[in-house]
Design an enzyme around this catalytic site. Structure first.
Site, PDB file in Angstrom:
ATOM      1  N   ARG A  42      66.659  86.615  39.812  1.00 12.17           N
ATOM      2  CA  ARG A  42      65.763  85.649  39.561  1.00 12.17           C
ATOM      3  C   ARG A  42      64.593  85.424  40.750  1.00 12.17           C
ATOM      4  NH1 ARG A  42      70.756  81.415  37.759  1.00 12.17           N
ATOM      5  NH2 ARG A  42      70.475  82.249  35.740  1.00 12.17           N
ATOM      6  N   THR A  83      66.236  81.332  31.220  1.00 10.09           N
ATOM      7  CA  THR A  83      65.266  80.363  30.919  1.00 10.09           C
ATOM      8  C   THR A  83      64.956  79.365  31.861  1.00 10.09           C
ATOM      9  OG1 THR A  83      66.508  78.971  29.687  1.00 10.09           O
ATOM     10  CG2 THR A  83      65.702  81.164  28.527  1.00 10.09           C
ATOM     11  N   GLU A 140      65.812  86.563  32.904  1.00 11.55           N
ATOM     12  CA  GLU A 140      66.729  86.167  34.161  1.00 11.55           C
ATOM     13  C   GLU A 140      67.047  84.633  34.203  1.00 11.55           C
ATOM     14  OE1 GLU A 140      68.304  87.972  36.065  1.00 11.55           O
ATOM     15  OE2 GLU A 140      67.354  89.905  36.135  1.00 11.55           O
ATOM     16  N   LEU A 142      37.411  81.790  31.124  1.00 10.20           N
ATOM     17  CA  LEU A 142      36.898  83.307  30.967  1.00 10.20           C
ATOM     18  C   LEU A 142      36.809  83.796  29.800  1.00 10.20           C
ATOM     19  CD1 LEU A 142      38.269  84.508  34.353  1.00 10.20           C
ATOM     20  CD2 LEU A 142      35.887  83.559  34.086  1.00 10.20           C
TER      21      LEU A 142
END
Length: 357
Positions: free
Chosen positions: A237, A339, A337, A317
């Site tokens: 994580r 939610t 890894e 952009l």
């Protein structure tokens, strides 16, 4: 806590930044076309990136977890796909074997992983068990001096490209971990999933059909696989949080260069806050301290921040230049890894135990 990088960590960061900007960047068009960057992985190996946290006795660099996180962070500024290839290989492909393997397993596998001769992968998620990994259905039936595995896994990062897989299955004693080489009879690799982002990173299903493994392929004690999986998820994580931080920084720098407007201040605050959370968690991990709460906080915040920042870049952009790639690569950091919902549950459990600081 001192979050300043040591001299060694700074040198690792600078070397990783130079590698990303001067070598990895050239592979981005190839990866965006959907090709797995085997040649880039080889160059990562030649520059010592594939064994950063592996002890020198097994052919690694012997560096700490923070040094490794700086490498994922810097790589992800240029290529989020390269960042996750390294993160999975190190955090959950190699680390479980280092932590729980026998000396024979370490000698057989770790030098190959540390040198980059072999790439590692981690196989936990299944069609019916994603966030609830304890309900996995893949079976490991004991048959004399072997185990016979049947079942399937989904969303395996590095799947198909990896040479060695850490696989979890349910045995009579409970969830058990195994190390499996690609090419083992009964080991079937599914198609490479078409993804919105992380082009160039392989994500496949795996199927096991009467896959026979000798006892020496079991990782750790029978029935202790769930603990092995959970013990390495904090490192994974933090690695994904570092990936999110790298994408966020790249998007912020691009927006700043293109004078994207008033939201730059908010972007800067989010990037800096994510950096502090990521490196705090990494420092705790490097010191061998409990970091479940901090790892989840870092991943939750950094992934949310990068999705917001890249969305702003797209809005301001109009998807010019690499802005659309940043946006596509960002979203998955809220999913794999664990939610964001899982991270909130983990944090809440720590708070309920009175572990808030």
């Amino acid at each position: 806590m001192n979050l300043e990088l040591t001299d060694v960590q700074q040198r690792t960061r600078d070397a990783a930044r130079h590698f990303a900007e001067n070598i990895a960047a050239a592979f981005v068009p190839q990866m965006e076309a959907g090709e797995f960057p085997y040649a880039l992985v080889q160059k990562m190996a030649e520059h010592g990136l594939m064994g950063l946290t592996v002890p020198k006795e097994y052919g690694g660099a012997g560096l700490d977890f923070v040094s490794y996180i700086t490498a994922v962070h810097e790589l992800s500024k240029v290529s989020a796909a390269a960042g996750v290839i390294l993160s999975v290989h190190t955090s959950v492909g190699t680390a479980p074997i280092l932590a729980f393997g026998t000396e024979e397993q370490k000698n057989a596998y770790i030098p190959k992983l540390a040198s980059g001769k072999w790439l590692g992968a981690f196989c936990l998620t299944e069609p019916s068990s994603g966030s609830d990994a304890s309900s996995l259905k893949t079976t490991a039936r004991r048959d004399g001096d072997a185990y016979v595995l049947n079942g399937s896994k989904l969303f395996v990062t590095n799947g198909g490209a990896a040479d060695l897989y850490v696989i979890f299955a349910r045995s009579e004693a409970g969830i058990t971990a195994f190390v499996v080489e690609k090419g083992t009879p009964g080991f079937l690799i599914g198609k490479d999933e078409k993804k919105m982002g992380l082009h160039g990173s392989k994500t496949t299903a795996l199927t096991f059909e009467d896959m026979r493994l000798p006892l020496q392929n079991r990782l750790g004690e029978e029935g202790r696989g769930f603990q092995i999986a959970m013990s390495n998820l904090d490192g994974g994580r933090i690695g994904i949080a570092a990936q999110a931080l790298g994408i966020a920084e790249a998007a912020f720098e691009y927006a700043k260069k293109n004078d994207a407007g008033i939201e730059l201040a908010d972007m800067a605050v989010s990037v800096e806050a994510a950096r502090l959370l990521v490196y705090r968690a990494a420092c705790l991990r490097a010191a061998g301290q409990a970091c479940g709460r901090e790892a989840s906080m870092a991943k939750l915040f950094a992934s949310k921040a990068v999705v917001t920042i890249t969305s702003q870049c797209i809005n301001q952009l109009a998807g010019n230049g690499p802005a659309e790639r940043f946006f596509r690569d960002a979203k998955v950091t809220e999913i794999y890894e664990g939610t964001s919902e899982i991270q909130r549950i983990v944090i809440s459990k720590h708070l309920a135990k009175g572990m808030g600081r």
